[in-house]
Scaffold this motif. Structure first.
Motif, PDB file in Angstrom:
ATOM      1  N   ALA A  27      24.672  54.156  51.140  1.00  0.00           N
ATOM      2  CA  ALA A  27      24.569  53.544  52.465  1.00  0.00           C
ATOM      3  C   ALA A  27      24.023  52.132  52.346  1.00  0.00           C
ATOM      4  O   ALA A  27      24.442  51.218  53.061  1.00  0.00           O
ATOM      5  CB  ALA A  27      23.671  54.395  53.357  1.00  0.00           C
ATOM      6  N   TYR A  28      23.086  51.965  51.411  1.00  0.00           N
ATOM      7  CA  TYR A  28      22.484  50.652  51.196  1.00  0.00           C
ATOM      8  C   TYR A  28      23.542  49.635  50.752  1.00  0.00           C
ATOM      9  O   TYR A  28      23.594  48.513  51.253  1.00  0.00           O
ATOM     10  CB  TYR A  28      21.373  50.761  50.160  1.00  0.00           C
ATOM     11  CG  TYR A  28      20.738  49.450  49.797  1.00  0.00           C
ATOM     12  CD1 TYR A  28      19.758  48.883  50.611  1.00  0.00           C
ATOM     13  CD2 TYR A  28      21.121  48.760  48.646  1.00  0.00           C
ATOM     14  CE1 TYR A  28      19.179  47.673  50.292  1.00  0.00           C
ATOM     15  CE2 TYR A  28      20.548  47.546  48.318  1.00  0.00           C
ATOM     16  CZ  TYR A  28      19.574  47.004  49.145  1.00  0.00           C
ATOM     17  OH  TYR A  28      19.016  45.807  48.819  1.00  0.00           O
ATOM     18  N   ILE A  30      26.804  49.761  51.293  1.00  0.00           N
ATOM     19  CA  ILE A  30      27.710  49.468  52.407  1.00  0.00           C
ATOM     20  C   ILE A  30      27.062  48.463  53.357  1.00  0.00           C
ATOM     21  O   ILE A  30      27.697  47.501  53.798  1.00  0.00           O
ATOM     22  CB  ILE A  30      28.092  50.766  53.152  1.00  0.00           C
ATOM     23  CG1 ILE A  30      28.801  51.732  52.186  1.00  0.00           C
ATOM     24  CG2 ILE A  30      28.971  50.472  54.355  1.00  0.00           C
ATOM     25  CD1 ILE A  30      29.091  53.089  52.772  1.00  0.00           C
ATOM     26  N   ALA A  31      25.780  48.684  53.641  1.00  0.00           N
ATOM     27  CA  ALA A  31      25.061  47.769  54.544  1.00  0.00           C
ATOM     28  C   ALA A  31      25.053  46.357  53.974  1.00  0.00           C
ATOM     29  O   ALA A  31      25.275  45.373  54.701  1.00  0.00           O
ATOM     30  CB  ALA A  31      23.638  48.267  54.771  1.00  0.00           C
ATOM     31  N   VAL A  60      24.049  54.143  57.233  1.00  0.00           N
ATOM     32  CA  VAL A  60      24.270  52.699  57.092  1.00  0.00           C
ATOM     33  C   VAL A  60      23.478  51.951  58.165  1.00  0.00           C
ATOM     34  O   VAL A  60      22.813  50.953  57.875  1.00  0.00           O
ATOM     35  CB  VAL A  60      25.773  52.355  57.194  1.00  0.00           C
ATOM     36  CG1 VAL A  60      25.987  50.850  57.232  1.00  0.00           C
ATOM     37  CG2 VAL A  60      26.536  52.968  56.023  1.00  0.00           C
ATOM     38  N   GLU A  63      19.980  51.089  57.467  1.00  0.00           N
ATOM     39  CA  GLU A  63      19.755  50.053  56.461  1.00  0.00           C
ATOM     40  C   GLU A  63      20.011  48.637  56.994  1.00  0.00           C
ATOM     41  O   GLU A  63      19.728  47.660  56.300  1.00  0.00           O
ATOM     42  CB  GLU A  63      20.663  50.291  55.240  1.00  0.00           C
ATOM     43  CG  GLU A  63      20.514  51.643  54.567  1.00  0.00           C
ATOM     44  CD  GLU A  63      19.279  51.702  53.666  1.00  0.00           C
ATOM     45  OE1 GLU A  63      18.679  50.641  53.405  1.00  0.00           O
ATOM     46  OE2 GLU A  63      18.916  52.814  53.243  1.00  0.00           O
TER      47      GLU A  63
END
Lengths: 455, 455
Positions: A27-28, A30-31, A60, A63
């Protein structure tokens, strides 16, 4: 970031969305990619935002910095946001709803109303804790059983809950009595070895019941104390209970990681006159404003200590070498004091020292400062003598440096100890306070001695 | 610590040694108690040291500062030390032997010779990694199986190893092929739900093989990258493999906690001109010496920037207000620069920015500094004008503060970025370097402008 990089980012995101990536994106990650896109091309960014699935959207969103989270709220429907939130664990759910509420209270309300009853109850409960309470860091999803259940029945429930996607990252079975009071905990690595057809109570009695006593934190306990407990006993997870001992939730290792990391950042920033939350924002305004507040305080104290120089204007006018040497005395005092201050602040945080150790800490810090004061007083005395060809000037600066460095060590220790005693974070403001002392003492002792001895 | 406290400490230790304590004491607690005793009464301290059982002695020894570990080496027989080391996990074994070697190489050799062959091999292997390699942080004790084994057989082995006290803190089963290359990992929370009579290979094929792809770190990989991976994916444990993919060991969450905490302390200390290892010692000498080295560098740079003042001695003699205001310009520049420096150092550490983001970071930091430079230049201009009743003096300080604060933001960003690019820890020495710039620029711009405009 240049155009090549942006194309690379888009390629990675495309592959990810087609589920064609060899390694999962966090997720980090993607952010971070979304952030890069936003600054390059707002439309492309918004289109990727819209394509994110609900199973990752919530993670996401957590983040993202505030300005990007705002885009999420504006561009994604409430229904999709509700779905995304339902995918999250209770602690993340609560955090994300709070972030959304800070931006758009109505939207947060709409999303909350869309959640099912159980999630709503969790969010209300977790949201009721303050930031420094352990309860604010727990999740309510955990693997638990009554003591009079059969182990096999508990495991069957685990299977159902895992299949329903309700539980992950399980390392312990928490065992409660009929009043839901936490009694024991069994790590999975032992559970797997036991007879599934036996009752849990019986299994525990056959082994050492003491061995299965759980580590637990009170929900209202300071999160710092809970983290210290986790670190001291090398725990993977810790249970959270209320004042009656009723099991409420658990805090897992990854939340502990994040807390340690964030606390360290906060402390480093506070020591330098920075606000960690304002710095996370990408806009200049918030960070700049938070920094300006500390610079204002510093300006005020700098004027205060510099006005001491004004008292000695005639002395300086008649002997300009003093103006040259004066900043050296202040600088060395400031650095010596900062060393003592930093060690004291950090050791207080790590729990290595407390207020009751003040005498021992002071002895150590002032001891080091006096020794360094004598060394650097002597060195600077000789340098000044040779530089300006005047032995008495050397004597003046040597004496004033011994005084200033010794007192710098004293104040560098006393300031954080006192702030801590007053329940104020010793990292906040202590550096400005310290340099006010070391500058003032430096200027006063040096110019005062010069007036007395030289003129 | 006063006598009452010492009596309390003795009471707790007595109860602990009789195993009468309600709550277990951690190794850290015991180490703290011993430390308190040592400073109060050397004989009592030594007697308690001798009474510690081998099952806790090693863990306690690891927590002791060097001076106390020396007492352990001198007072406890090699045989007992060997037994204590055999109780430790491989990573702790290696660390403790290294600490002992730093104090007494012969004793370390004797203890090493007393260990069994397997432990010796582990110590040699783990000891061969440098401090920043992931291999130095792994333990070789883990729960693993061949893919063509039955799950039940693996669990039987877990039972045997747990009963022999060889394994603890297990959350995953690591699965290797016949060349010992790591292929899959199954968390215990899922393992417990599978059919024990099936082969692991079959179980994995029946589910999603991709889902069981392991997170692994190369043994020579920078530990910082491994910790980042653990944090990004919220892992409890990560496997360590060699360049061929062969499973070597694992790093657990508690080691990650310790690493994050210790790295933060190191960074906070480095920023303040402190050495974290020297500060851990209880003797003044080591810490004092390490601090003196940084103070020496600071003295040298302070003389350098102050000598700039000497160029303008006539200007100051004819207008003493300059001597009063000059430290304010330098102080505000130093603080503004420290803010930019701290943010840049920390964000580099957290992996939020890299050298390639230099342009973006510089824009942000210099932007904030220019805005604050204008604000505080204006404020201080007016203050100086009113204070010394001279408008031109206000103009001079305003202009020099705008210059100094803007450049402070620039150097506060460029210094750590450059150090990082040169593979030097950006926290070490950057603060001294920065204040050299901000002091020099502050003095030069202020006094130079004053000479040009005022005189």
């Amino acid at each position: 970031m240049n155009t090549d990089d942006i194309e690379e980012v888009q390629k990675v995101l495309d592959l990810y969305l087609k589920q064609d990536l060899e390694n999962e994106l966090s997720a980090y990650d993607i952010a971070q990619h979304l952030k890069a896109l936003k600054y390059h091309d707002e439309d492309t960014y918004t289109s990727y935002l819209a394509r994110l699935k609900t199973d990752v959207l919530g993670d996401v969103a957590i983040e993202l910095p505030e300005s990007l989270l705002k885009d999420v709220i504006e561009n994604i429907s409430t229904d999709k946001m509700v779905e995304a939130l339902e995918e999250l664990e209770s602690d993340d759910q609560t955090d994300l709803l709070q972030y959304i509420k800070d931006i758009d209270e109505d939207k947060a309300k709409e999303i909350f109303d869309g959640l099912d009853k159980e999630d709503q109850a969790d969010v209300l409960r977790l949201g009721s804790y303050s930031d420094d309470e352990s309860g604010a860091y727990m999740q309510t999803e955990l693997f638990w059983a009554y003591a009079d259940e059969k182990l096999g029945d508990a495991v069957t429930r685990l299977r159902e809950q895992k299949n329903a996607g309700e539980l992950e990252n399980i390392s312990q079975l928490f065992i409660v009595n009929n009043d839901k009071i936490l009694k024991y905990t069994i790590p999975l690595e032992e559970l797997i070895l036991f007879d599934f057809s036996k009752k849990l109570q019986q299994i525990i009695q056959e082994h050492e019941p003491d061995y299965y006593s759980p580590y637990a934190a009170l929900d209202t306990q300071d999160i710092k104390d809970t983290v210290a407990l986790v670190q001291e006993y090398d725990l993977n997870v810790i249970a959270v209970v209320d004042s009656k001992g009723i099991l409420l939730g658990r805090i897992t290792a990854d939340d502990i990681h994040d807390f340690i990391q964030e606390s360290a950042t906060e402390q480093i920033y506070n020591l330098a006159g920075l606000n960690d939350e304002a710095e996370e924002e990408d806009t200049l305004a918030k960070a700049g404003k938070a920094r300006a507040i500390w610079l204002f305080i510093n300006l005020f104290t700098a004027i205060l200590s510099s006005s001491i120089i004004g008292i000695f204007d005639e002395t300086i006018a008649s002997y300009v070498a003093l103006a040259v040497l004066m900043p050296i005395v202040a600088s060395m005092g400031g650095n010596t004091g900062t060393q003592a201050l930093t060690v004291t602040v950090r050791r207080l945080t790590l729990g290595e020292i407390e207020f009751k150790d003040a005498k021992y800490v002071l002895k150590r810090e002032v001891g080091i400062s006096i020794i360094n004061g004598i060394i650097f007083g002597a060195v600077m005395g000789i340098v000044s003598w040779l530089w300006f060809d005047k032995a008495l000037l050397g004597l003046v600066i040597a004496c004033s440096m011994i005084v200033n460095l010794s007192l710098a060590g004293f104040f560098g220790t006393v300031i954080p100890l006192t702030l801590k005693r007053l329940n104020i974070d010793p990292a906040v403001g202590s550096a400005v306070l310290l340099t006010t002392f070391t500058d003032s003492i430096g200027f006063f002792s040096f110019l005062g001695l010069a007036k007395w001895i030289l003129i």
